[in-house]
Design a protein around this motif. Structure first.
Motif, PDB file in Angstrom:
ATOM      1  N   GLY A 105      12.914  35.635  20.208  1.00 30.09           N
ATOM      2  CA  GLY A 105      12.756  33.887  20.127  1.00 30.09           C
ATOM      3  C   GLY A 105      13.187  33.374  21.572  1.00 30.09           C
ATOM      4  O   GLY A 105      13.799  32.580  21.018  1.00 30.09           O
ATOM      5  N   GLN A 106      13.384  34.784  22.592  1.00 31.49           N
ATOM      6  CA  GLN A 106      14.722  33.949  23.615  1.00 31.49           C
ATOM      7  C   GLN A 106      13.814  33.008  24.269  1.00 31.49           C
ATOM      8  O   GLN A 106      13.906  32.242  24.921  1.00 31.49           O
ATOM      9  CB  GLN A 106      14.449  35.241  24.613  1.00 31.49           C
ATOM     10  N   ASN A 107      11.432  33.484  23.931  1.00 31.70           N
ATOM     11  CA  ASN A 107      10.947  32.352  24.963  1.00 31.70           C
ATOM     12  C   ASN A 107      10.537  30.940  23.948  1.00 31.70           C
ATOM     13  O   ASN A 107      10.493  30.723  23.164  1.00 31.70           O
ATOM     14  CB  ASN A 107      10.143  33.147  25.048  1.00 31.70           C
ATOM     15  N   ASP A 108      10.776  30.288  24.354  1.00 28.37           N
ATOM     16  CA  ASP A 108      10.619  28.728  23.729  1.00 28.37           C
ATOM     17  C   ASP A 108       9.114  27.971  23.712  1.00 28.37           C
ATOM     18  O   ASP A 108       8.243  28.097  24.617  1.00 28.37           O
ATOM     19  CB  ASP A 108      11.778  27.621  24.045  1.00 28.37           C
ATOM     20  N   PRO A 109       9.048  28.253  22.000  1.00 32.52           N
ATOM     21  CA  PRO A 109       7.571  27.988  22.301  1.00 32.52           C
ATOM     22  C   PRO A 109       6.895  26.306  22.417  1.00 32.52           C
ATOM     23  O   PRO A 109       5.625  26.047  22.600  1.00 32.52           O
ATOM     24  CB  PRO A 109       7.597  27.644  20.327  1.00 32.52           C
ATOM     25  N   ALA A 110       7.645  26.235  23.037  1.00 35.86           N
ATOM     26  CA  ALA A 110       8.000  24.292  23.460  1.00 35.86           C
ATOM     27  C   ALA A 110       7.081  24.331  24.614  1.00 35.86           C
ATOM     28  O   ALA A 110       5.936  23.319  24.888  1.00 35.86           O
ATOM     29  CB  ALA A 110       9.497  23.298  24.092  1.00 35.86           C
ATOM     30  N   TYR A 111       6.929  25.605  25.412  1.00 39.03           N
ATOM     31  CA  TYR A 111       6.333  26.106  26.882  1.00 39.03           C
ATOM     32  C   TYR A 111       4.404  26.151  26.555  1.00 39.03           C
ATOM     33  O   TYR A 111       3.915  26.488  27.374  1.00 39.03           O
ATOM     34  CB  TYR A 111       7.373  26.930  27.670  1.00 39.03           C
ATOM     35  N   LEU A 112       3.954  26.817  25.514  1.00 44.21           N
ATOM     36  CA  LEU A 112       3.075  27.437  25.144  1.00 44.21           C
ATOM     37  C   LEU A 112       2.109  26.374  25.224  1.00 44.21           C
ATOM     38  O   LEU A 112       0.932  27.246  26.628  1.00 44.21           O
ATOM     39  CB  LEU A 112       2.760  27.533  23.916  1.00 44.21           C
ATOM     40  N   PRO A 113       2.463  25.263  24.928  1.00 45.50           N
ATOM     41  CA  PRO A 113       0.843  24.448  25.073  1.00 45.50           C
ATOM     42  C   PRO A 113       1.132  24.155  26.901  1.00 45.50           C
ATOM     43  O   PRO A 113      -0.316  23.322  27.125  1.00 45.50           O
ATOM     44  CB  PRO A 113       1.125  22.627  24.503  1.00 45.50           C
ATOM     45  N   ARG A 114       2.307  23.882  27.464  1.00 50.27           N
ATOM     46  CA  ARG A 114       2.191  23.443  29.046  1.00 50.27           C
ATOM     47  C   ARG A 114       1.719  24.701  29.755  1.00 50.27           C
ATOM     48  O   ARG A 114       0.712  24.490  30.795  1.00 50.27           O
ATOM     49  CB  ARG A 114       3.612  23.528  29.346  1.00 50.27           C
ATOM     50  N   LEU A 115       1.537  26.120  29.431  1.00 47.38           N
ATOM     51  CA  LEU A 115       1.270  26.937  29.858  1.00 47.38           C
ATOM     52  C   LEU A 115      -0.161  27.433  30.230  1.00 47.38           C
ATOM     53  O   LEU A 115      -1.135  26.696  31.205  1.00 47.38           O
ATOM     54  CB  LEU A 115       1.507  28.179  29.521  1.00 47.38           C
ATOM     55  N   ALA A 116      -0.634  26.754  28.504  1.00 47.84           N
ATOM     56  CA  ALA A 116      -1.973  26.783  28.904  1.00 47.84           C
ATOM     57  C   ALA A 116      -2.717  25.681  29.785  1.00 47.84           C
ATOM     58  O   ALA A 116      -4.096  25.426  30.158  1.00 47.84           O
ATOM     59  CB  ALA A 116      -2.202  26.750  27.229  1.00 47.84           C
ATOM     60  N   ASP A 117      -1.910  24.241  29.532  1.00 40.23           N
ATOM     61  CA  ASP A 117      -2.249  23.539  30.173  1.00 40.23           C
ATOM     62  C   ASP A 117      -2.280  23.722  32.028  1.00 40.23           C
ATOM     63  O   ASP A 117      -3.181  23.225  32.886  1.00 40.23           O
ATOM     64  CB  ASP A 117      -2.209  22.217  29.931  1.00 40.23           C
ATOM     65  N   ALA A 118      -1.520  24.234  32.204  1.00 41.83           N
ATOM     66  CA  ALA A 118      -1.410  24.282  33.889  1.00 41.83           C
ATOM     67  C   ALA A 118      -2.514  25.221  33.912  1.00 41.83           C
ATOM     68  O   ALA A 118      -3.035  24.828  34.896  1.00 41.83           O
ATOM     69  CB  ALA A 118      -0.023  25.066  33.713  1.00 41.83           C
ATOM     70  N   LEU A 119      -2.382  26.445  32.945  1.00 39.97           N
ATOM     71  CA  LEU A 119      -4.195  26.977  33.084  1.00 39.97           C
ATOM     72  C   LEU A 119      -5.144  26.591  33.382  1.00 39.97           C
ATOM     73  O   LEU A 119      -6.131  26.652  34.516  1.00 39.97           O
ATOM     74  CB  LEU A 119      -3.784  28.612  32.504  1.00 39.97           C
ATOM     75  N   LEU A 120      -5.581  25.417  32.473  1.00 43.19           N
ATOM     76  CA  LEU A 120      -7.074  25.385  32.504  1.00 43.19           C
ATOM     77  C   LEU A 120      -6.781  24.117  33.551  1.00 43.19           C
ATOM     78  O   LEU A 120      -7.925  23.702  33.915  1.00 43.19           O
ATOM     79  CB  LEU A 120      -6.957  24.692  31.053  1.00 43.19           C
ATOM     80  N   GLN A 121      -6.026  23.397  34.401  1.00 43.33           N
ATOM     81  CA  GLN A 121      -6.009  22.385  35.041  1.00 43.33           C
ATOM     82  C   GLN A 121      -5.945  22.509  36.253  1.00 43.33           C
ATOM     83  O   GLN A 121      -6.337  21.729  37.426  1.00 43.33           O
ATOM     84  CB  GLN A 121      -4.653  21.054  34.799  1.00 43.33           C
ATOM     85  N   ALA A 122      -5.809  23.750  36.272  1.00 41.74           N
ATOM     86  CA  ALA A 122      -5.707  24.139  37.749  1.00 41.74           C
ATOM     87  C   ALA A 122      -6.989  24.771  38.380  1.00 41.74           C
ATOM     88  O   ALA A 122      -7.698  24.806  39.653  1.00 41.74           O
ATOM     89  CB  ALA A 122      -5.169  25.242  37.746  1.00 41.74           C
ATOM     90  N   GLY A 123      -7.924  25.339  37.116  1.00 41.86           N
ATOM     91  CA  GLY A 123      -9.544  25.465  37.842  1.00 41.86           C
ATOM     92  C   GLY A 123      -9.835  26.663  37.557  1.00 41.86           C
ATOM     93  O   GLY A 123      -9.353  27.837  37.723  1.00 41.86           O
ATOM     94  N   PRO A 124     -10.778  27.276  38.108  1.00 43.01           N
ATOM     95  CA  PRO A 124     -11.399  28.129  37.570  1.00 43.01           C
ATOM     96  C   PRO A 124     -11.091  29.496  39.439  1.00 43.01           C
ATOM     97  O   PRO A 124     -11.294  30.690  38.550  1.00 43.01           O
ATOM     98  CB  PRO A 124     -12.996  28.678  38.384  1.00 43.01           C
ATOM     99  N   ALA A 125     -10.371  29.490  40.224  1.00 45.35           N
ATOM    100  CA  ALA A 125      -9.857  30.065  40.545  1.00 45.35           C
ATOM    101  C   ALA A 125      -8.635  30.579  40.151  1.00 45.35           C
ATOM    102  O   ALA A 125      -7.551  31.859  41.287  1.00 45.35           O
ATOM    103  CB  ALA A 125      -9.470  29.522  42.055  1.00 45.35           C
ATOM    104  N   ILE A 126      -7.957  30.326  39.390  1.00 44.54           N
ATOM    105  CA  ILE A 126      -6.758  30.239  38.768  1.00 44.54           C
ATOM    106  C   ILE A 126      -6.934  30.648  37.658  1.00 44.54           C
ATOM    107  O   ILE A 126      -7.269  31.180  36.763  1.00 44.54           O
ATOM    108  CB  ILE A 126      -5.746  29.453  39.032  1.00 44.54           C
ATOM    109  N   GLY A 127      -6.077  32.371  37.704  1.00 39.62           N
ATOM    110  CA  GLY A 127      -6.312  33.334  36.264  1.00 39.62           C
ATOM    111  C   GLY A 127      -5.392  33.253  36.003  1.00 39.62           C
ATOM    112  O   GLY A 127      -5.152  34.142  35.072  1.00 39.62           O
ATOM    113  N   ILE A 128      -4.135  32.999  36.153  1.00 40.46           N
ATOM    114  CA  ILE A 128      -2.775  32.931  34.836  1.00 40.46           C
ATOM    115  C   ILE A 128      -1.561  31.930  35.555  1.00 40.46           C
ATOM    116  O   ILE A 128      -1.809  30.815  36.678  1.00 40.46           O
ATOM    117  CB  ILE A 128      -2.103  34.670  35.561  1.00 40.46           C
TER     118      ILE A 128
END
Length: 243
Positions: free
Chosen positions: A96-119
């Motif tokens: 419960g210490q990780n806030d789920p509000a960041y889940l979509p932000r992380l997914a979007d950050a990865l996908l928007q960064a392009g194929p050169a970014i892995g994480i």
């Protein structure tokens, strides 16, 4: 539930009280998206199984993967990654210490960064741990950064988004989940970061001790350094058609 875009993997052991509110928060954060949640029950002896069963029967996009005995957080994350149906895995802790509000932000950050970014790696601000744990974590992160040069301030944060195919290719060892940025870089990919804010644990106590993690971390750090050194060139691979 067929081929969701994103799989949320939550490793946990005896976190039934925290999962009771955490899974509702995950569903709210991911509302409107194509996703599934995999809770990897690492040999829990509390009511985790019953709580998950009730949610699954109610039609929630939830799967229950269980270890017959506790194998540790790294093994639990790995089990979730190999069970994932989504093209992107986003991990978070089950306390419960990780806030789920960041889940979509992380997914979007990865996908928007392009194929050169892995994480896309979460980096915690305003830590809520004890002073001793904060000091030990800061020391470990500084040491890790100096040796591995992974450009990551806080590799121990449970919030991370990784392409599923890449996640499955990373070399596995106990403690592996704390070195994901360095292991991703080893495969020739880059890292992006998302600042996140930690929360207080509401119920129970951590299953992971400072001394155990610190002593094992020295060996892990050397091992990851060795792995990085043993792969100097990452080629771009293409298949040539001669037809």
């Amino acid at each position: 539930m067929i081929n969701p875009a994103i799989t949320i993997v939550i490793p946990c052991r005896n976190e039934a009280a925290n999962l009771a509110f955490l899974l509702d928060e995950v569903d709210a954060a991911m509302d409107g998206r194509s996703y599934e949640v995999i809770v990897v029950d690492d040999g829990s002896t509390d009511t985790t199984g019953e709580a998950l069963g009730t949610r699954i029967k109610a039609g929630k996009p939830l799967r229950h993967v269980r270890h017959d005995k506790s194998a540790g957080q790294s093994a639990a994350v790995r089990s979730g990654v190999f069970a994932a149906r989504g093209k992107v895995v986003v991990t978070m802790d089950g306390d419960g210490q990780n806030d789920p509000a960041y889940l979509p932000r992380l997914a979007d950050a990865l996908l928007q960064a392009g194929p050169a970014i892995g994480i896309a790696a979460g980096q915690r601000l305003k830590r809520t741990d004890t002073k001793l744990k904060q000091i030990s974590s800061k020391f470990a992160n500084n040491l890790r950064g100096a040796i591995l040069k992974d450009n990551t301030r806080d590799s121990g944060c449970g919030l991370k988004a990784v392409h599923t195919h890449l996640f499955r290719e990373l070399p596995f060892f106990d403690g592996w989940h704390r070195y994901l940025p360095a292991l991703v870089i080893r495969e020739g990919y880059g890292v992006v970061h998302v600042d996140v804010v930690d929360r207080e644990r509401r119920h129970g106590k951590s299953n992971y001790g400072i001394l155990d993690r610190g002593l094992r971390g020295i060996l892990d750090l050397y091992g990851v350094w060795w792995l990085r050194k043993r792969r100097k060139t990452v080629p771009t691979i293409t298949e040539i058609s001669h037809g």
